[in-house]
Write an enzyme that holds these catalytic residues in place. Sequence first.
Site, PDB file in Angstrom:
ATOM      1  NE  ARG A 130     -11.549  38.263   9.097  1.00  8.19           N
ATOM      2  CZ  ARG A 130     -12.651  39.000   9.199  1.00  8.19           C
ATOM      3  NH1 ARG A 130     -13.025  39.428  10.385  1.00  8.19           N
ATOM      4  NH2 ARG A 130     -13.383  39.306   8.154  1.00  8.19           N
ATOM      5  NE  ARG A 168     -24.398  44.648   8.957  1.00  6.95           N
ATOM      6  CZ  ARG A 168     -23.804  45.199   7.901  1.00  6.95           C
ATOM      7  NH1 ARG A 168     -22.483  45.264   7.858  1.00  6.95           N
ATOM      8  NH2 ARG A 168     -24.503  45.692   6.920  1.00  6.95           N
ATOM      9  CG  ASP A 182     -15.428  51.251  16.035  1.00  5.89           C
ATOM     10  OD1 ASP A 182     -16.334  50.492  15.680  1.00  5.89           O
ATOM     11  OD2 ASP A 182     -14.629  51.771  15.238  1.00  5.89           O
ATOM     12  CE  LYS A 220     -13.979  34.135  -1.163  1.00  5.74           C
ATOM     13  NZ  LYS A 220     -13.155  35.271  -1.604  1.00  5.74           N
ATOM     14  CG  ASN A 261     -18.453  54.584  12.760  1.00  5.15           C
ATOM     15  OD1 ASN A 261     -17.351  55.136  12.692  1.00  5.15           O
ATOM     16  ND2 ASN A 261     -18.571  53.314  13.063  1.00  5.15           N
TER      17      ASN A 261
END
EC number: 7.6.2.1
Length: 1149
Positions: free
Chosen positions: A598, A766, A379, A567, A796
């Site tokens: 990022r 996703r 993950d 933005k 999850n």
Amino acid sequence: MWRWVRQQLGFDPPHQSDTRTIYIANRFPQNGLYTPQKFIDNRIISSKYTVWNFVPKNLFEQFRRVANFYFLIIFLVQLMIDTPTSPITSGLPLFFVITVTAIKQGYEDWLRHNSDNEVNGAPVYVVRSGGLVKTRSKNIRVGDIVRIAKDEIFPADLVLLSSDRLDGSCHVTTASLDGETNLKTHMAVPETAVLQTVASLDTLIAEIECQQPEADLYRFMGRMIITQQMEEIVRPLGPESLLLRGARLKNTKEIFGVAVYTGMETKMALNYKSKSQKRSAVEKSMNTFLIIYLIILISEAIISTILKYTWQAEEKWDEPWYNQKTEHQRNSIEMQKFLGSFFIGWDLDIYHEESDEKAQVNTSDLNEELGQVEYVFTDKTGTLTENEMQFRECSINGIKYQEINGRLVSEGPTPDSSEGNLSYLNSLYHLNNLSHLTTSSSFRTSPENETELIKEHDLFFKAVSLCHTVQISNVQTDGLGDGPWQSNLSPSQLEYYASSPDEKALVEAAARIGIVFIGSSEETMEVKILGKLERYKLLHVLEFDSNRRRMSVIVQAPSGEKFLFVKGAESSVLPKCIGGEIEKTRVHVDEFALKGLRTLCMAYKQLTSKEYEEIDKRLFEARTALQQREEKLADVFQFIEKDLMLLGATAVEDRLQDKVRETIEALRMAGIKIWVLTGDKHETAVSVSLSCGHFHRTMNILELTNQKSDNECAEKLRQLARRITEDHVIQHGLVVDGTSLSLALREHEKLFMEVCRNCSAVLCCRMAPLQKAKVIRLIKISPEKPITLAVGDGANDVSMIQEAHVGIGIMGKEGRQAARNSDYAIARFKFLSKLLFVHGHFYYIRIATLVQYFFYKNVCFITPQFLYQFYCLFSQQTLYDGVYLTLYNICFTSLPILIYSLLEQHIDPHVLQNKPTLYRDISKNHQLSIKTFVYWTILGFSHAFIFFFGSYFLIGKDTSLLGNGQMFGNWTFGTLVFTVMVITVTVKMALETRFWTWINHLVTWGSIIFYFVFSLFYGGILWPFLGSQNMYFVFIQLLSSGSAWFAIILMVFTCLLLDIVKKVFDRQLHPTNTEKAQLTETNSRIKCLDSMCCFSEGETACASVGRMLERVIGRCSPTHVSRSWSASDPFYTNDRSILTLSTMDSSTC
């Protein structure tokens, strides 16, 4: 009747409709015709056994093992017919193995029960009988109204009824479900949103009709029927109304919700994979070898039977030795796994001091599997990252800045600058007093240019503070609205919540710089600039979407001017700009990206009244359209977001956990392929993959995203396959999203797997939890049958952790669901390298040697018995005494291999840690290959032949070996064979041992001494409770013969010489990487041989021989060698592992 019984037992559940009807607060209709639907309770179950099914289920699983089933049959045969040996000889070890295994597995499941009880017993508040009642989570029923306070976790899937906000909204984080740390907004229907007290909720008469439970986290359909003043009001319910179990309430004081799905029907539980028994590759290989040996054993029995009936047809066939094969092997393996698992928890190198978390072992059956991993599925959020975004750099008007200690500093000194940098915090003061401006060459311009430059900086950070959807904690904003803002106010005193972690980091950075976002309502946004409060009217929000990859706000400044602030990603913002330092900013953005940061670009446009009126009109028409609303909104957004002035760019770092990049690189060097499976957005996932080293900058990134149909997906896969085939040089990385993955796995599995296998790294974003498990399942059943490992920290990740061969849970910030359902739990991702490269390597070598050694020593044990049948006309005569038959595997030869399997370190842990390539030597179950199996089997048979025929030729021809002229008898012959066998197999274990501790010396030489002492004691006394005294004085007579002693020494030396010669040639001609590392370690550190043959640095008789053996065998006693590491070593600078049991010093012999 029978159907009813099956339904009650759970084998035939009653038919369910596609929908369920839930009466809020369980107020059922009073007409007497309604039969309430039955729903399950709110218990979560991660355990495997119950009190009622433990015995039958555990016995079934144990007798699926070949060895256990075989010995059960043997035990039953011994009970039914008369055999030369007692049923106890096979029944007692079998009972002991079954009991030890059951206790071990029961203890591990008991720990899971404790974890479940902790979750199910958590206190919750439920609205009942007009008041709040405190109860336990397991007691929540479908239809109950539950009150949840801020920062609490939802105990069931709830439909939101109301919150402390007037509009009925609340914010939640679902990081433990889908890995996203951003805030999600949920809304209540208007009719229930006003019911903010227990008393008002008690008056609510409503029912919910919704779909039956399903695993999809993002899908929910239903409706609420509210009865008010004898009228029914119907409101639709969607995913925005559903609060999922496992999510956490944020930035909201309290909410009320009605439970619609409970217990194992919640979406979180439905994404769990049912827990199944995991079996390691070593155990599967062992079962295969067992079957081969059983075939050999049956063949021997068939040959014996045929010959027996040929020579002694009148006597019934019974073999006395068939039940002594390998049962003790299961016992030792179970003990080794259970006891060995404690070393992981005791290892201080994988103990995390900050969180006070040590490694946990939930399933000890898979220790050796840690040394066989070929694929790692991990993950992202909380596993590779710390769940923390930090602002690092920005570019404003073509000038690059870094944030240092809360001050914005321009990059690089200049010749005419006294300080060499500019603090933007001071530049803000320039707006009020130019004399406070810190000098810098970039500001040494005319006063007009200075003012213009300051204006650009001001607009940049105003855009950062206004262009977002950040919420601020109500508690934190109390008292901040009117008082003067203090410049030294710590950002930690403001608690921001955002739908994107990037937004939160940027707003916090702006606050540190001097422009503080105070809060927002439906119509206004408030910011403080150096203590001066400014209110901006929020006119429109143009929401972010994945196609535009940008968001915008339109605000009206206190002066009345209207601004559009934009933005977004540089690829979507820069083409829309017509002014500003576009090229310089583009270069800076590329530099930021190379650092793994990022990036987002900021732009603005000042709107005239006429322009705004046109925009407002078009937005209203698009948002109220009933047909093609999304397309019309997209067209309006394109019309608005054009002709922009570029302000600059931001660079934010998603802070990785410590040593993640190094760990991933080490895994690659070990030959392990790494897949990242995350529920996060495409852009975020790719950025983190680049920063953590999963993707390299030189790698060609292929994308399989946004596929709409099977045909489109198939064509895209074929294109990707062609690109990979045509380009043999460049490394490829693949990015797949959840939707495209579903299409690819539906009909194009082979094509998808072909593309994936040719890619160096794969990133799946996703992803729904069950999709993660499906991907792992796809890899598991591929033709190569690789060993998989899954790492995750949230609920999850539970399904993929349970699907993989080995599941690792990270004890992170989002609960303990993953850790509870995993096979192993660690505090940080970096500990994975020590777990695999050291513990996995050691456990595999130990268990592989244990398995092969047990087969070897039992071949040595059984073969002389078989050969003896040819000399006793296949009668029921045994070669060994019954006590020796029983104690051979239990006492005489068990402890050396057990201690070896617990303590052996064939190479320094530090060397394994720093040389990940050594992991390749044990991959693909190399140590249990057919070649190795055949070698150990041939070795066992050759030693057995030497034991038997060496003893036979020694005492054959009626030779007298005793001083009084007497000859050896049958029991003396068998005892001689048995004595040579015990010594040989024990010394063989000593040859395999490289890491000598005092415990090894004690059990190795102590086992031989114990055999002699026991034999003297057993054969030297007439035992009144024994029916026969066959061994009386036999062993004493044997030891009184000098020829027997010579024969024992000669046969032991002959047997072991074959093995030593093979080791010499193998090490000299075909050394493995591990053996080369051992030799390097030996040459650089070892001054002497171990305590078996110690020599000083002076000349001694055995010095040359010792040096030769040292070079060949490459080992030394730890009492003579320093195994501490230098501080310059790149990984663990000192090995604090509990595995090091003996005293370490640097002295030589």
